[in-house]
Every structure is written in structure tokens, then in C-alpha cells.
Scaffold this active site. Structure first.
Site, PDB file in Angstrom:
ATOM      1  N   HIS A 175       0.852  -1.185   0.000  1.00  0.00           N
ATOM      2  CA  HIS A 175       0.000   0.000   0.000  1.00  0.00           C
ATOM      3  C   HIS A 175       0.883   1.229   0.000  1.00  0.00           C
ATOM      4  O   HIS A 175       1.932   1.238   0.633  1.00  0.00           O
ATOM      5  CB  HIS A 175      -0.915   0.012   1.246  1.00  0.00           C
ATOM      6  CG  HIS A 175      -2.065   0.932   1.095  1.00  0.00           C
ATOM      7  ND1 HIS A 175      -1.963   2.274   1.360  1.00  0.00           N
ATOM      8  CD2 HIS A 175      -3.328   0.720   0.656  1.00  0.00           C
ATOM      9  CE1 HIS A 175      -3.133   2.843   1.107  1.00  0.00           C
ATOM     10  NE2 HIS A 175      -3.969   1.921   0.669  1.00  0.00           N
ATOM     11  N   ASP A 233      -8.053  -5.203   0.128  1.00  0.00           N
ATOM     12  CA  ASP A 233      -8.554  -5.992  -0.993  1.00  0.00           C
ATOM     13  C   ASP A 233      -8.174  -7.460  -0.904  1.00  0.00           C
ATOM     14  O   ASP A 233      -8.746  -8.297  -1.593  1.00  0.00           O
ATOM     15  CB  ASP A 233      -8.060  -5.402  -2.314  1.00  0.00           C
ATOM     16  CG  ASP A 233      -8.767  -4.098  -2.597  1.00  0.00           C
ATOM     17  OD1 ASP A 233      -9.940  -3.996  -2.225  1.00  0.00           O
ATOM     18  OD2 ASP A 233      -8.152  -3.188  -3.166  1.00  0.00           O
TER      19      ASP A 233
HETATM   20  N1  ACO Z   1       3.966  -7.786  -4.903  1.00  0.00           N
HETATM   21  C1  ACO Z   1       5.308  -7.828  -5.077  1.00  0.00           C
HETATM   22  N2  ACO Z   1       6.113  -6.747  -4.960  1.00  0.00           N
HETATM   23  C2  ACO Z   1       5.542  -5.584  -4.635  1.00  0.00           C
HETATM   24  C3  ACO Z   1       4.150  -5.466  -4.428  1.00  0.00           C
HETATM   25  C4  ACO Z   1       3.359  -6.621  -4.568  1.00  0.00           C
HETATM   26  N3  ACO Z   1       2.042  -6.571  -4.379  1.00  0.00           N
HETATM   27  N4  ACO Z   1       3.849  -4.178  -4.123  1.00  0.00           N
HETATM   28  C5  ACO Z   1       5.014  -3.510  -4.139  1.00  0.00           C
HETATM   29  N5  ACO Z   1       6.045  -4.361  -4.456  1.00  0.00           N
HETATM   30  C6  ACO Z   1       7.466  -4.019  -4.483  1.00  0.00           C
HETATM   31  C7  ACO Z   1       7.821  -3.269  -5.763  1.00  0.00           C
HETATM   32  O1  ACO Z   1       8.241  -4.137  -6.788  1.00  0.00           O
HETATM   33  C8  ACO Z   1       8.933  -2.385  -5.272  1.00  0.00           C
HETATM   34  O2  ACO Z   1      10.088  -3.169  -5.167  1.00  0.00           O
HETATM   35  P1  ACO Z   1      11.556  -2.528  -5.458  1.00  0.00           P
HETATM   36  O3  ACO Z   1      11.709  -1.453  -4.418  1.00  0.00           O
HETATM   37  O4  ACO Z   1      12.499  -3.655  -5.328  1.00  0.00           O
HETATM   38  O5  ACO Z   1      11.488  -1.964  -6.855  1.00  0.00           O
HETATM   39  C9  ACO Z   1       8.524  -2.000  -3.845  1.00  0.00           C
HETATM   40  O6  ACO Z   1       7.700  -3.100  -3.425  1.00  0.00           O
HETATM   41  C10 ACO Z   1       7.723  -0.710  -3.743  1.00  0.00           C
HETATM   42  O7  ACO Z   1       6.603  -0.786  -4.644  1.00  0.00           O
HETATM   43  P2  ACO Z   1       5.994   0.457  -5.393  1.00  0.00           P
HETATM   44  O8  ACO Z   1       5.253  -0.014  -6.606  1.00  0.00           O
HETATM   45  O9  ACO Z   1       7.043   1.500  -5.597  1.00  0.00           O
HETATM   46  O10 ACO Z   1       4.965   0.996  -4.307  1.00  0.00           O
HETATM   47  P3  ACO Z   1       3.805   2.030  -4.575  1.00  0.00           P
HETATM   48  O11 ACO Z   1       3.566   2.714  -3.285  1.00  0.00           O
HETATM   49  O12 ACO Z   1       4.081   2.856  -5.779  1.00  0.00           O
HETATM   50  O13 ACO Z   1       2.559   1.089  -4.945  1.00  0.00           O
HETATM   51  C11 ACO Z   1       0.732  -0.403  -4.718  1.00  0.00           C
HETATM   52  C12 ACO Z   1       1.591   0.681  -4.036  1.00  0.00           C
HETATM   53  C13 ACO Z   1       0.249   0.100  -6.096  1.00  0.00           C
HETATM   54  C14 ACO Z   1      -0.497  -0.655  -3.852  1.00  0.00           C
HETATM   55  C15 ACO Z   1       1.586  -1.683  -4.872  1.00  0.00           C
HETATM   56  O14 ACO Z   1       1.985  -2.154  -3.610  1.00  0.00           O
HETATM   57  C16 ACO Z   1       0.862  -2.767  -5.655  1.00  0.00           C
HETATM   58  O15 ACO Z   1       0.937  -2.798  -6.893  1.00  0.00           O
HETATM   59  N6  ACO Z   1       0.123  -3.696  -4.942  1.00  0.00           N
HETATM   60  C17 ACO Z   1      -0.673  -4.708  -5.606  1.00  0.00           C
HETATM   61  C18 ACO Z   1      -1.973  -4.108  -6.075  1.00  0.00           C
HETATM   62  C19 ACO Z   1      -2.937  -3.852  -4.928  1.00  0.00           C
HETATM   63  O16 ACO Z   1      -3.147  -4.688  -4.061  1.00  0.00           O
HETATM   64  N7  ACO Z   1      -3.550  -2.665  -4.963  1.00  0.00           N
HETATM   65  C20 ACO Z   1      -4.574  -2.287  -3.952  1.00  0.00           C
HETATM   66  C21 ACO Z   1      -4.099  -1.124  -3.151  1.00  0.00           C
HETATM   67  S1  ACO Z   1      -5.268  -0.769  -1.888  1.00  0.00           S
HETATM   68  C22 ACO Z   1      -6.473   0.096  -2.641  1.00  0.00           C
HETATM   69  O17 ACO Z   1      -6.341   0.711  -3.659  1.00  0.00           O
HETATM   70  C23 ACO Z   1      -7.768   0.054  -1.998  1.00  0.00           C
END
Ligand code: ACO
Length: 441
Positions: free
Chosen positions: A308, A365
Site C-alpha cells: 500500500h 482488498d
Molecule cells: N507484490 C510484489 N512486490 C511488490 C508489491 C506486490 N504486491 N507491491 C510492491 N512491491 C514491491 C515493488 O516491486 C517495489 O520493489 P523494489 O523497491 O524492489 O522496486 C517496492 O515493493 C515498492 O513498490 P511500489 O510499486 O514503488 O509501491 P507504490 O507505493 O508505488 O505502490 C501499490 C503501491 C500500487 C499498492 C503496490 O503495492 C501494488 O501494486 N500492490 C498490488 C496491487 C494492490 O493490491 N492494490 C490495492 C491497493 S489498496 C487500494 O487501492 C484500496
């Protein structure tokens, strides 16, 4: 609240010191006011994804992502979700306080009275292809409402009437789109049913027999909708504010929020979680393989429902839902193999360094999909349910934006990285002249 303090932040840039006012929020959040920075220094701030940018002051929702705190109008989410009805929480969010008895009765009645879709608008359902995603239908129907309910943007009573229409009708549109997709007759709302019970009845009743909404389902739905109700300046809410800042009407603003929510990194994640769990089940239940895939930088696969932008400790909504899922499944007597897979995934990921280092925890979620599934809601409707819950939140922000004297049309800046100046020298015969001469069109 959100007022300027006596503190000053100093930015040293190319030999000059710029003094910037400091703001403080109710919970001691600190903001540096950079509104005049460009005017004084020609510099802008660069923050893709607005990770560190405050776009407004807001009195609606407070989140402390490090401590896992979420409060609506000051009340901890744990004291609202599962404790009060959805319509009371919606009132709280919209008007800033919980309703008195008379106000609550009136509000509940108003929401039902305004939950009937304009009969001509109902015909729109006929013209969507059978393959249309319900979020597509919802966004289009809500945008179309402005054609049926034009209003005077200066008239507070008009605004209030349209707010009741939006909150009241969003669930009717959702249920009717489902009935249309399965070819069953529409079921109309009833004033002796609560908001959640009306929705469940419109989804699952048929004209052939009486349908009694199971209380356990009504309670679970209310809880889910309240948990989804607001989450400060998230992607869809910021979209509503962004569109609303141009003084677009409330339907145009909110339908834009619905479209933003649809994305799988935002509200679409609950559908993506279920699809992922189903894929793992069909793949023999080998959840460890998917954990490895999520860690593999060469793969674009992410563990849906994990991570998140704001919560870097735990998502309090996920915590509440984890317990509610168990209760709901046991009361309804459902054994869901996908829940087993979800629990295994969670347990393994929480012990894995990759997830620990990046502070990736289950978000709301991860469990909401399993709850919706237990309620009999089809997977492609999950994000629609999220939209129903989020509707009062979007509107509360739209109202706040409208009333805030600091509101200006939202218009971010950019760092231009394209070509430096170059000039156009017309050739003797340009490609478009050749195309025109060929009379191909
Ligand atoms: N699975 C695996 N790796 C992940 C995940 C995941 N679900 N989420 C983040 N990471 C990793 C990224 O690859 C990144 O790794 P790195 O630093 O080695 O490059 C690091 O964690 C940071 O991730 P970002 O994408 O930079 O984090 P950001 O804050 O931009 O994104 C998000 C947050 C979009 C929620 C992300 O965690 C994600 O894609 N999660 C899966 C989708 C999801 O569940 N969305 C629902 C969010 S809640 C809502 O909207 C109600």
C-alpha cells in the site's frame, strides 16, 4: 487546523536561501507551503505519483500509515465498521457528525426515495453489450445522470438533492446491471429496508417469492462498505477533486472517480486478488511458486492485495476484515478453498525478507473479495461494490473542495525533457500533400 505556524523552512538553491511557511495539521503533520516557490526561484518540485505532495487541507479522514491508524471525522475505524449502519457512516462523512434519531430517519428515507433510477435511464442497460464490464456500465450510467438531473450549481438545496440521488442510486444501478447480465427482472428498492438490505434484495430477490435478507449478510455488507468509504487523497478521490476543481458537475466528477477506481492497482485489486487465488487453485494450489514469481524482478507479476502506498505497517481495514471473513464463512456454513490459499500466501509472505524489507502487508482488498464471494457477489462486481462504499467519500471530498477558499483549478507543472527548439522547414511536397493528391480519402 492546517494553519501556518511560526516556523519557517529554508531552501538553499543555487546560492540563494528561500524561506517557506510551515503548516501543521491536527495530528502534527508538517507541510511546507511551496505555493510561492516558483514565483520566487523559478524552481518547481518534482514528485511523480505525488508520493510527498499535499494537494489540499482536509477535515474528513486521518491516516497514519506507520501506525496503521484510520479515522473518519476523528472516529477510529474500529469503532465504526461493524458497529453502525452504512447510511449513518455516510451521514457522518458527508456532514461531519453522526445523525440524531430524527435526522437519521429522514436521511434513510431520503436515500430510498431517491434510489429509483429515471425510467428512461433504465433503458440504457439494454444497449450495453453482454460483455460490458459492470464498472464500465456504472461509470457511464453515473455520467449520464447529469443529463437527467441538470442542477443549479449555486443552489445548496439542488446540490443536496443530487447528493441523495448519487448515494441512493449507485446501488440500484449496480444491482440492475447485475440483473440485466443474468437476464432477470429488475427488483425495485423498498423504504422498509436499510441501505445494505435493499441492495442485497435488489441483487438476489425474484418477483416469484418473498426474499428475507439474512442479517449476517446485511451486517457484513455494511461493514465492507464502511471500510471502503474513504481513504483521504487516494487515486480516485484525487481524480474527483481534480475534475471537480474545473467546476465540472458532481456527476462528471464522481464518474471520473469511478473510472480511476477501476484500475487494478486501485479498486480493481479486489477482483485481481480473486482471479489470482483462482489461478493458484487451478495450478494445484502451489502458492509458494507465486510468492517466488512476485519476488522475481524479471516478472511483472505482483501479489495482488499486498502493499500500500500509505500503510507501511498494517492496513487496519485488512485486520478488521480478516476476523470478519472467518465469522461470515462459519455463519453461512461456507468452506472456501480460496481462503485457505489466501491464508497460506499471507503467512508465507509475512515471513519472507522480500516483503518484510519493502513493508508489504495485506491490504483491504486481500480479504474483501473473499467476503464478497461469500455474499454471492460475482467477481466482476467487486469493484462496483467498492464504488458503492466509496461514493459518500468522493462526495464529501467534492463538497469540501467546493467550499474551500484555497481551491484553485488543479494544474500540476512538469519538467520538460523533449527536444530543444527546432524549426519546421516545409519541403517542396509534404507527405500530407501527397496523400491528399492520391485522393485516398
Ligand atoms: N507484490 C510484489 N512486490 C511488490 C508489491 C506486490 N504486491 N507491491 C510492491 N512491491 C514491491 C515493488 O516491486 C517495489 O520493489 P523494489 O523497491 O524492489 O522496486 C517496492 O515493493 C515498492 O513498490 P511500489 O510499486 O514503488 O509501491 P507504490 O507505493 O508505488 O505502490 C501499490 C503501491 C500500487 C499498492 C503496490 O503495492 C501494488 O501494486 N500492490 C498490488 C496491487 C494492490 O493490491 N492494490 C490495492 C491497493 S489498496 C487500494 O487501492 C484500496
Amino acid at each position: 487546523m492546517g494553519e501556518k505556524t511560526r516556523e519557517i523552512a529554508t531552501l538553499n538553491l543555487r546560492g540563494t536561501a528561500y524561506e517557506l511557511p510551515v503548516l501543521a495539521g491536527t495530528e502534527n503533520e508538517i507541510g511546507i507551503d511551496i505555493q510561492k516557490l516558483r514565483e520566487k526561484s523559478a524552481a518547481i518540485t518534482y514528485d511523480p505519483g505525488y508520493v510527498n505532495t499535499g494537494s489540499c487541507k482536509s477535515a474528513i479522514t486521518f491516516i497514519d500509515g506507520d501506525k496503521g491508524i484510520l479515522r473518519y471525522r476523528g472516529y477510529p475505524i474500529e469503532e465504526l465498521a461493524g458497529k453502525i449502519p452504512f447510511s449513518a457512516a455516510a451521514y457522518l462523512l458527508l456532514f461531519g457528525r453522526l445523525p440524531e434519531e430524527k435526522e437519521f430517519l429522514q436521511w434513510r428515507t431520503d436515500l430510498t426515495r431517491h434510489s429509483f433510477i429515471h425510467e428512461t435511464l433504465i433503458q440504457f442497460f439494454e444497449h450495453f453489450p453482454p460483455t460490458a464490464h459492470p464498472m464500465n456500465i456504472l461509470g457511464s450510467m453515473v455520467a449520464s445522470m447529469s443529463a437527467f438531473y441538470p442542477y443549479d450549481a449555486e443552489d445548496e438545496q439542488h446540490i443536496m438533492l443530487n447528493i441523495k440521488r448519487l448515494v441512493g442510486q449507485v446501488k440500484t444501478i449496480a444491482a440492475f446491471s447485475y440483473k440485466k447480465s443474468i437476464g432477470e427482472p429488475y427488483i425495485y428498492p423498498r423504504s422498509d429496508h436499510s441501505y445494505g438490505a435493499n441492495f442485497l434484495r435488489m441483487m438476489f430477490a425474484t418477483p416469484a417469492e418473498e426474499y428475507v435478507v439474512p442479517e449476517v449478510m446485511e451486517d457484513a455488507l455494511d461493514m465492507l462498505l464502511i471500510l471502503h468509504m474513504d481513504h483521504e487523497q487516494n487515486c480516485s478521490t484525487s481524480t474527483v477533486r481534480m475534475v471537480g476543481s474545473s467546476q465540472a458537475n458532481i456527476y462528471a466528477s464522481v464518474s471520473s472517480g469511478i473510472n480511476a477506481l477501476w484500475g487494478r492497482l486501485h479498486g480493481g485489486a479486489n477482483e485481481a486478488v480473486l482471479n489470482m487465488l483462482e489461478q493458484i487453485r487451478q495450478d494445484g494450489g502451489d502458492y509458494k511458486k507465486y510468492i517466488e514469481l512476485a519476488k522475481d524482478k524479471k516478472s511483472s507479476f505482483r501479489l495482488m492485495g499486498f502493499g500500500h502506498r500509505v500503510y507501511k505497517n498494517f492496513d487496519p481495514r485488512a485486520n478488521l476484515l480478516r476476523g470478519a471473513v472467518d465469522r461470515l464463512l462459519s455463519e453461512l456454513g461456507i468452506h472456501d478453498p480460496l481462503l485457505e490459499i489466501a491464508k497460506n500466501l499471507e503467512e508465507t509472505a509475512l515471513k519472507d525478507d522480500f516483503f518484510i524489507e519493502r513493508k508489504l502487508y495485506p491490504n483491504i482488498d486481500f480479504y474483501s473479495g473473499i467476503c464478497y464471494r461469500a455474499l454471492g457477489i460475482p467477481t466482476e462486481m467487486f469493484t462496483v461494490l467498492f464504488s458503492i462504499g466509496r461514493m459518500p467519500g468522493w462526495i464529501a471530498h467534492w463538497l469540501e473542495m467546493r467550499e474551500d477558499p484555497d481551491t484553485r483549478i488543479q494544474r500540476p507543472r512538469q519538467i520538460y525533457v523533449g527536444s530543444p527548439l527546432r524549426h519546421y522547414h516545409p519541403p517542396e511536397i509534404a507527405p500530407w500533400d501527397l496523400v491528399k493528391q492520391s485522393k485516398l480519402f
